[in-house]
Design an enzyme around this catalytic site. Structure first.
Site, short mmCIF file in Angstrom:
data_model
loop_
_atom_site.label_atom_id
_atom_site.label_comp_id
_atom_site.label_asym_id
_atom_site.label_seq_id
_atom_site.Cartn_x
_atom_site.Cartn_y
_atom_site.Cartn_z
N GLU B 141 32.77 -6.23 -36.27
CA GLU B 141 31.27 -6.49 -36.49
C GLU B 141 30.49 -5.96 -35.68
OE1 GLU B 141 31.24 -8.26 -39.10
OE2 GLU B 141 34.04 -8.13 -39.40
N HIS B 150 32.28 1.54 -41.86
CA HIS B 150 33.38 2.01 -42.11
C HIS B 150 33.99 3.80 -42.53
CE1 HIS B 150 33.89 -2.29 -44.00
NE2 HIS B 150 33.95 -2.25 -42.95
N CYS B 175 36.24 5.72 -32.11
CA CYS B 175 36.33 6.79 -32.61
C CYS B 175 34.20 7.94 -31.96
CB CYS B 175 36.46 7.34 -33.50
SG CYS B 175 34.53 7.64 -34.92
ZN LIG Z 1 33.95 -4.25 -41.79
ZN LIG Z 2 34.51 6.05 -36.54
#
Ligand SMILES: [Zn+2]
Ligand SMILES: [Zn+2]
Lengths: 448, 187
Positions: B141, B150, B175
């Site tokens: 969040e 996302h 990432c």
């Molecule tokens: Zn989300």
């Molecule tokens: Zn990512």
């Protein structure tokens, strides 16, 4: 596909629904917009591309169903999902009938919503890919349609017409260059599998290992050089047609593997253990005498019977000389258009030469000859000299001069006896030396 | 100076809130402070649904923040992010539930561990697993407040999760692409 390229439009009269769904999809990375009524939604269709529209069924003014109908008049491309306040089966069914993809009830389960969107997008992509594929295929089939009006070719077309809509295995036989692949495509295009691919495997000139991995794919490291897992053609043909060209050239081991996959529609990749299923129709082609190969023990009899269910025999071009002119004009138009040249026709001498030639390489040889002629041609018509040398060297006589008739008759007798000079001479009632002279004079050659 | 303020709401388990401090501060490279909230929780409760409206809660805090900013322009710490931590069930009006919510590219976010508890699914209580889950959701969040959407990578904490198993499947770090956006905002 990049998520930013995917557009979702939310249509709902309630601000809170518009806001929360917009936010939900925006967090997913989609391009999102919202409209507060049907009219606003229709305005947003102009100049924007939407993949998915979520439409509230109950809105003042134009309701969701009416909006859905209006959208369907404009486009079939957009996936419409209907939102209802509570499960109202009647209106939901009506929406589905009008072409809605699905309906969801408020409040929406987020997990369900995400999966529904994912599924809808996946299907959309599949439809698009199939459409592209279909366009390519129909392009191919119009570019190389089976041309001719002779009884022989009409018979071929009738066979194609009969067998295409079934799921029957087809064996196409004919000399090389007669257009076996065209027939395979025509059968596939006439079948319910046409929206799935036709995958060609050329079985000739491949080593056993290579052909196996070509057919069944391989896992990473299955053999030296297999650096990536690769899907085989059998797997790629799932839903469609597997076209095995030059089937007479495969080795015994692959014959057995092939028989098994045709019977079970299951296989494993080379170096793999997972059982993979594929639903495909088999069409194969050969220019070999497979019956002889079975007798010689180099082609499995069981595989032969598996494949030889329905046969389409393509006549060599010399057996349908009446089609030569039509084919020649077809290729002339094809290549003048491709090369933007303005060659309009053939001179009578050139056409005479084309009709007189034997065409051992069949339609393909004719096509190559015309293509070459279009390249070298300088005038408005293709001259005899524009044609390849061998085409004009030994014209088949079709005149009514005594010499022509003699020429034709001798050639016929030679063919009949399989070029047995003694027997031919005896039938013709001339001595062998005279026959040799005539052969030389008319430039006769033994056909392969 | 930039910081993250953690706001424990209602009868939230304080231990869970405190467990977030270290990992958040390590990832976002800024102090994570526990603050006291003054939210009229009842105002956000929907009797019929038995859930709290997270959208309205975020809205309330945002308004309060901008009011504060107007009162004290240039106040130190006016760039902090706020993460509300809750133990009750959350919803946004059109969906049946959410694990949390955030202002995309804003400053306020909320997470609840209500649906992250094994007990809810008839499984034995597992506190370490619960702490892992709430930490992932807090990172997620807060990631949204940096404008992150996302991520398609399964290992990235910004991977979408609408089901509790999805949370367990994804990683607990950003990432390289996502962490770059967090550590160099507006780059
Ligand atoms: Zn989300
Ligand atoms: Zn990512």
């Amino acid at each position: 596909m990049n998520k930013q390229d995917i557009g979702i439009l939310v249509v709902d009269d309630e601000l809170i629904v518009r806001e929360s769904l917009t936010k939900w999809f925006r967090e997913d990375g989609f391009r999102v917009d919202a409209a507060e009524n049907g009219a606003a939604a229709l305005r947003k269709l102009q100049g924007n591309s939407w993949n998915i529209m979520l439409v509230d069924i109950k809105m003042p003014g134009m309701d969701g169903i009416e909006l859905l109908q209006r959208i369907r008049e404009i486009t079939k491309e957009i996936t419409v999902i209907i939102i209802t306040a509570f499960a109202s089966v009647d209106s939901a069914v009506k929406a589905l009938k009008e072409g809605a993809y699905d309906y969801i009830t408020k409040p929406i389960d987020p997990d369900y919503l995400d999966h529904l969107i994912e599924k809808a997008l996946k299907e959309q992509q599949l439809v698009r890919e199939n459409r592209q594929l279909r366009d390519t295929v129909s392009e191919l089939s119009t570019a190389g349609e089976i041309i001719g009006d002779s009884p022989e070719i009409r018979n071929v077309m009738e066979l194609i017409h009969t067998v295409a809509p079934t799921d029957t295995t087809v064996m196409i036989r004919g000399e090389s260059g007669t257009g076996k692949e065209l027939v395979a495509r025509a059968i596939h295009n006439g079948s319910p599998r046409r929206y799935f691919p036709i995958v060609t495997v050329n079985c000739g000139g491949m080593t056993e290992t290579l052909l196996e991995s070509e057919l069944f794919g391989h896992e990473r490291g299955a053999f030296t050089g297999a650096q990536q897992r690769r899907k085989g053609k059998v797997e790629l043909a799932d839903g469609g047609t597997l076209f095995l060209d030059e089937i007479g050239n495969i080795d015994m081991k692959t014959q057995m593997d092939l028989l098994r996959v045709i019977e079970t529609k299951q296989f494993t990749r080379v170096g793999g253990t997972d059982i993979i299923r594929s639903d495909f129709r088999v069409i194969c082609a050969t220019n070999k005498d497979l019956e002889q190969a079975v007798k010689d023990g180099i082609f499995r009899e069981d595989l032969f019977y598996r494949l030889n269910v329905f046969t389409v025999c393509l006549p060599p071009l010399r057996k349908r000389p009446g089609d030569i002119a039509q084919l020649a004009h077809y290729f002339l138009e094809k290549y003048t258009r491709a090369m933007t040249k303005t060659v309009k026709s053939f001179t009578p001498e050139a056409m005479h030469a084309l009709k007189g030639y034997d065409w051992p390489g069949n339609v393909r040889e004719l096509e190559n000859a015309v293509e070459r002629a279009v390249v070298v041609c300088k005038g408005p018509s293709i001259e005899k000299d524009d044609l390849p040398v061998q085409t004009v060297a030994a014209p088949r006589p079709d005149g009514r001069k005594l010499e022509d008739i003699e020429h034709r008759y001798i050639a016929e007798v030679l063919d009949e006896t399989g070029w047995n000079i003694t027997r031919s001479a005896s039938i013709l009632d001339i001595d062998r030396v005279t026959l040799y002279h005539k052969i030389e004079k008319f430039g006769l050659k033994r056909k392969q | 100076m930039n910081s993250i303020h953690l706001l424990p709401l209602g009868d939230v388990d304080r231990g869970i809130v405190e467990s977030l401090q270290q990992p958040l501060s390590r990832v976002f490279r800024m102090p994570v402070l526990l603050k006291e909230a003054n939210l009229p929780l009842d105002a956000f409760f929907d009797e019929a649904r038995g859930q709290y409206n997270s959208t309205a809660m975020i809205q309330f805090l945002r308004n309060e923040q901008s009011a504060l900013a107007r009162l004290h322009p240039g106040r130190e710490g006016s760039h902090e992010r706020i993460l509300m931590v809750f133990g009750s069930d959350l919803y946004i009006p059109v969906l049946t539930y959410v694990f949390g919510e955030a202002e995309l590219g804003g400053r306020v976010a909320i997470v609840s561990y209500y649906r992250l508890r094994n007990e809810l699914y008839g499984l034995p209580l597992q506190r370490p697993l619960l702490l892992k889950r709430i930490c992932k959701e807090a990172l997620h969040e807060l990631g949204h407040t940096y404008g992150l959407t996302h991520c398609l990578l399964q290992d990235c904490v910004m991977h979408a999760s609408t089901y509790v198993e999805d949370i367990d499947l994804k990683g607990d770090t950003f990432c390289p692409d996502c962490i770059a956006a967090v550590q160099n905002p507006r780059a």
